[in-house]
Write a protein that holds these residues in place. Structure first.
Motif, PDB file in Angstrom:
ATOM      1  N   LEU A  54      64.589  47.074  28.790  1.00 30.37           N
ATOM      2  CA  LEU A  54      64.577  45.768  28.142  1.00 30.37           C
ATOM      3  C   LEU A  54      64.698  45.888  26.624  1.00 30.37           C
ATOM      4  O   LEU A  54      64.599  44.901  25.911  1.00 30.37           O
ATOM      5  N   SER A  58      59.282  47.960  23.636  1.00 27.28           N
ATOM      6  CA  SER A  58      58.055  47.231  23.957  1.00 27.28           C
ATOM      7  C   SER A  58      58.065  45.792  23.425  1.00 27.28           C
ATOM      8  O   SER A  58      57.681  44.856  24.120  1.00 27.28           O
ATOM      9  N   GLN A  59      58.517  45.615  22.176  1.00 25.49           N
ATOM     10  CA  GLN A  59      58.505  44.270  21.588  1.00 25.49           C
ATOM     11  C   GLN A  59      59.392  43.322  22.396  1.00 25.49           C
ATOM     12  O   GLN A  59      58.996  42.197  22.707  1.00 25.49           O
ATOM     13  N   SER A  60      60.591  43.777  22.765  1.00 27.50           N
ATOM     14  CA  SER A  60      61.489  42.940  23.558  1.00 27.50           C
ATOM     15  C   SER A  60      60.903  42.684  24.938  1.00 27.50           C
ATOM     16  O   SER A  60      61.019  41.578  25.474  1.00 27.50           O
ATOM     17  N   HIS A 115      57.802  42.453  25.676  1.00 32.07           N
ATOM     18  CA  HIS A 115      56.809  41.388  25.499  1.00 32.07           C
ATOM     19  C   HIS A 115      57.490  40.025  25.469  1.00 32.07           C
ATOM     20  O   HIS A 115      57.048  39.071  26.111  1.00 32.07           O
ATOM     21  N   SER A 116      58.587  39.923  24.716  1.00 29.58           N
ATOM     22  CA  SER A 116      59.276  38.629  24.589  1.00 29.58           C
ATOM     23  C   SER A 116      59.806  38.155  25.941  1.00 29.58           C
ATOM     24  O   SER A 116      59.696  36.978  26.277  1.00 29.58           O
ATOM     25  N   TRP A 117      60.385  39.068  26.712  1.00 22.14           N
ATOM     26  CA  TRP A 117      60.924  38.686  28.017  1.00 22.14           C
ATOM     27  C   TRP A 117      59.808  38.276  28.971  1.00 22.14           C
ATOM     28  O   TRP A 117      59.951  37.337  29.758  1.00 22.14           O
ATOM     29  N   HIS A 177      57.063  36.973  28.095  1.00 23.29           N
ATOM     30  CA  HIS A 177      56.638  35.664  27.596  1.00 23.29           C
ATOM     31  C   HIS A 177      57.579  34.560  28.075  1.00 23.29           C
ATOM     32  O   HIS A 177      57.164  33.491  28.504  1.00 23.29           O
ATOM     33  N   LEU A 178      58.866  34.855  28.022  1.00 25.33           N
ATOM     34  CA  LEU A 178      59.859  33.883  28.483  1.00 25.33           C
ATOM     35  C   LEU A 178      59.725  33.654  29.995  1.00 25.33           C
ATOM     36  O   LEU A 178      59.892  32.531  30.484  1.00 25.33           O
ATOM     37  N   THR A 213      53.132  47.655  19.739  1.00 25.10           N
ATOM     38  CA  THR A 213      54.381  47.982  20.426  1.00 25.10           C
ATOM     39  C   THR A 213      55.052  49.213  19.824  1.00 25.10           C
ATOM     40  O   THR A 213      56.227  49.455  20.069  1.00 25.10           O
ATOM     41  N   ALA A 260      60.245  32.796  22.279  1.00 24.78           N
ATOM     42  CA  ALA A 260      60.037  32.412  23.674  1.00 24.78           C
ATOM     43  C   ALA A 260      59.282  31.089  23.778  1.00 24.78           C
ATOM     44  O   ALA A 260      59.583  30.262  24.637  1.00 24.78           O
TER      45      ALA A 260
END
Lengths: 228, 362
Positions: free
Chosen positions: A173, A176-178, A180-182, A184-185, B271, B325
C-alpha cells in the motif's frame, strides 16, 4: 436462493448463530468506527502527569479488541456458512454466474427507483442486497481486517503473528502512512454501507411484502400477503 | 616488513591512534550493534587481522547529506576507521585525487579486490533520457553504477535517495530517479535509509560487515534489523504522553512547552522505522522530537509524497481527488445521507398513497 420465493409459509432463515453474529458484528463495527475515528483525531486530556492518564491507550485497546471480535466473528461466520442452512452461504457467494440473478438485481434497482409498483418476495437476501453486502461488507471488512492487523503488527513488532501474516500489505500500500490512510478510508466505506443497510432494512420492513428487521431478531421470514 | 595487506588496526596505528582508543572504539561499536561484551574481542580480532576491505563510495543524484552525516560520526575514531577503510580508495567528494587520476583509483581497486569490495552508493541513478540527468566523469551515472556493482561483494544503499528515491523521485519524478535495488538486481543491496541516515548507524553497518564477513540481518524491506527493527514511536521518550492522550495542538501552546506528544502536529514517528529515538544525533545530543518538532518520516519510502508533514490524517490521491480520508468520507457519507432522506420521503409519500388507495378500494 436469490430467486423469488415460491412459498407462502413462514421460513426459518437466520439460525441462532447467524443472528448472534450479526448483532455482535454490528456492535463491533460501530465501536471500531468510533474509536478508529478518534485514533485519527484524538481527544485531548490536559494537565497532570502523563502517568495520571491513559485515555488514548484505552481508546486503542478498545479498537484492537473490537478488531479481534470482528475478525474472529467473520471466521466463525464463514464456518457457519459451511455447516449452517442454505441461506447461511448467501453472504459469501452471490450467484453472479446466473442470468436470472442479474435480472433480479435489475428488478430490485427498478423497485428502489420507484419504477415497479410491487416488490418480489425473497426468502434470503434479494439479489441486489446480496451483491451490496458482498461488495461492501464482506470485501470491505476483509480489507479492514487485513490492513488493521498489518498495522497492529507494527506495534507488536517484527516477527509477531500479525506481522508474519499481514505485514506484506504495508509495502504493497506504499508504506505505513499510506496504509493508515487506506485503513481510514475503509472505515468510511463501511460507514456508508451501514447507513444504507440500516435504512433499507427498516424501509423494507414497512413497504415490502415480507418481514425484514424482525427476521434478524427471531429468525423467521414471514409474509404479508398470500400472492406469489 | 611483512607483505600481508594492511589491516584496519595497522592503518589506525599509523594514523596515530593509541591502542587504548582503538579498544574503546571496538567496545562502542559492539554496544551500538547490540552485541554482548564477548563480541568486543571478535571485533578487535577482526580489525587487527583481517585485510581491510575496500569500500568504493559512489555519488549519484544526491545532496551529500549522507557524507556530511557520516563524517560527523560521534565516536571520533569511527570516522578515522572508516576514512582509512575507505582509504579514499574512491569517494569523489572526499578524495584528494580528481579527474582521470580518481577514475584510475577506482579501476585499480576493482581489479585488485575483485568480488571483495563493498560498493556504497549515495544517491540514485536517473534512468530517463538514457541517464543523461546525472553525468559523472563524462558518463551517465547509471552506467558507472552498473559497472562498479559488477564485481562487488555487496551494495550499501546510503540514505533515502539510494534506498527509496527520495526527493528527486517525488512525483512526478521527471528524471525517473530510481532507487539502487531496482537497478542492481544481482547483488545483495542493504538499505540504510534516512535523509540523512544517522552517522553511527552508517559506521556500525560497515563495521558489522567487516567484522563478521556477512551482511547484517535484514528486514523484509532490506534494512538492517538492528537499527530499523522498530519505529521511532516505539522508543520515543514522549510515548507516555501519547498513551495518556496529552497532545500538542498548537506550536506555541502550553502542551508544546511541556513537551507533550506531537502526534496531532503530524509527527510521523508511529509510521517511521529508524533509530533516532535511541541512537539520536550529534553524539547523542538530540533528535527532532526532542527538539520539539515531529518526525517527518525521512527514512520511509516516498515520504515526500505522503501529504503534509504537519497533518495526522494525511492527504490521499484517490481517483484524482486530493483530500484526506475524513474529508472524502464525510462528503460521501453526507451525500448518501441526503440521498437516504430524499428516498425515505418519497417512500413514505408513496406508501401513504397506496395505503389510502387500498382503503378506498375496499
Amino acid at each position: 436462493m436469490s430467486s423469488p420465493a415460491m412459498t407462502q409459509e413462514p421460513v426459518y432463515v437466520y439460525e441462532k448463530p447467524v443472528r448472534l453474529w450479526h448483532w455482535v458484528n454490528a456492535l463491533a463495527l460501530v465501536v471500531l468506527a468510533v474509536t478508529g475515528y478518534l485514533i485519527g483525531n484524538p481527544p485531548v486530556v490536559t494537565g497532570g502527569e502523563a502517568s495520571d492518564h491513559y485515555l488514548f491507550g484505552y481508546i486503542r485497546f478498545i479498537h484492537f479488541s473490537a478488531g479481534y471480535v470482528l475478525a474472529i466473528g467473520l471466521i466463525g461466520r464463514a464456518y457457519w456458512a459451511l455447516v449452517g442452512n442454505r441461506y447461511s452461504r448467501q453472504l459469501f457467494m452471490p450467484e453472479v454466474y446466473r442470468l436470472t440473478y442479474w435480472k433480479g438485481v435489475w428488478h430490485e434497482i427498478l423497485w428502489y427507483l420507484f419504477l415497479v409498483s410491487e416488490p418480489r418476495k425473497h426468502v434470503g437476501h434479494n439479489p441486489l442486497a446480496d451483491l451490496a453486502i458482498f461488495l461492501f461488507f464482506v470485501l470491505g471488512s476483509l480489507f479492514m481486517i487485513v490492513t488493521g492487523f498489518a498495522l497492529y503488527g507494527q506495534g507488536l513488532g517484527e516477527g509477531s503473528w500479525a506481522d508474519r501474516l499481514f505485514g506484506w500489505v504495508i509495502p504493497l500500500l506504499g508504506g505505513s502512512q499510506s496504509a493508515h490512510s487506506w485503513h481510514h478510508l475503509g472505515m468510511w466505506y463501511l460507514v456508508i454501507f451501514m447507513m444504507v443497510h440500516i435504512y433499507i432494512a427498516i424501509r423494507e420492513q414497512y413497504v415490502s411484502r415480507q418481514s425484514m428487521v424482525s427476521t434478524m431478531i427471531d429468525g423467521w421470514r414471514t409474509w404479508k400477503d398470500d400472492r406469489p | 616488513m611483512s607483505t600481508r595487506p594492511d589491516s584496519f588496526y595497522d592503518v589506525m596505528r599509523r594514523q596515530g591512534i593509541s591502542r587504548r582508543s582503538f579498544l574503546k572504539y571496538c567496545s562502542l561499536t559492539a554496544s551500538s550493534l547490540a552485541l554482548g561484551p564477548q563480541f568486543v574481542g571478535n571485533i578487535v580480532h577482526a580489525m587487527e587481522t583481517k585485510p581491510r576491505t575496500p569500500v568504493l563510495w559512489l555519488h549519484g543524484l544526491e545532496c551529500t547529506c549522507c557524507s556530511e552525516s557520516f563524517i560527523r560520526s560521534a565516536h571520533p575514531l569511527a570516522k578515522d576507521v572508516v576514512l582509512s577503510m575507505l582509504s579514499l580508495d574512491y569517494d569523489d567528494t572526499l578524495m584528494a585525487a580528481a579527474g582521470f587520476q580518481a577514475e584510475e583509483v577506482m579501476e585499480e581497486t576493482m581489479r585488485k579486490y575483485k568480488g571483495r569490495y563493498i560498493l556504497a552508493v549515495e544517491g540514485n541513478p536517473p534512468l530517463n533520457e538514457d541517464g543523461m540527468y546525472c553525468i559523472v566523469g563524462g558518463k551517465p551515472f547509471v552506467e558507472k553504477l552498473r559497472y562498479a556493482a559488477k564485481d562487488c561483494a555487496a551494495v550499501i544503499a546510503w540514505g533515502s535517495c539510494a534506498s527509496w528515491g527520495c526527493v528527486q523521485a517525488a512525483k512526478p519524478n521527471p528524471t525517473q530517479a530510481t532507487p539502487v535495488h531496482k537497478v542492481i538486481l544481482d547483488k545483495p543491496v542493504i538499505k540504510v535509509p534516512g535523509c540523512p541516515p544517522i552517522a553511527e548507524v552508517m559506521t556500525a553497518v560497515i563495521t558489522y560487515m567487516l567484522t563478521f564477513d556477512k551482511l547484517p540481518d535484514l528486514d523484509s524491506q532490506g534494512r538492517p534489523k538492528m537499527f530499523y527493527g522498530q519505529r521511532i514511536h516505539d522508543k520515543c521518550y514522549r510515548r507516555p504522553h501519547f498513551d495518556a492522550g496529552q497532545f500538542v495542538e498548537q506550536w506555541d501552546d502550553e502542551a508544546a512547552r511541556k513537551g507533550y506528544c506531537l502526534y496531532k502536529m503530524g509527527c510521523k514517528g508511529p509510521t517511521t522505522y529508524n533509530a533516532c529515538s535511541t541512537v539520536k544525533w550529534n553524539d547523542g545530543v538530540s533528535f527532532p522530537i526532542q527538539s520539539g518538532h515531529g518526525c517527518i518520516g525521512c527514512s520511509e519510502e516516498a515520504f515526500w509524497d505522503k501529504g503534509s508533514f504537519y497533518d495526522r490524517v494525511t492527504e490521499l490521491n484517490v481517483f484524482g481527488v486530493e483530500a484526506n480520508a475524513d474529508k472524502m468520507g464525510l462528503v460521501t457519507a453526507g451525500a448518501v445521507g441526503v440521498g437516504i432522506a430524499a428516498h425515505a420521503a418519497v417512500s413514505i409519500n408513496k406508501h401513504k398513497n397506496t395505503e389510502t388507495h387500498k382503503k378506498d378500494s375496499l
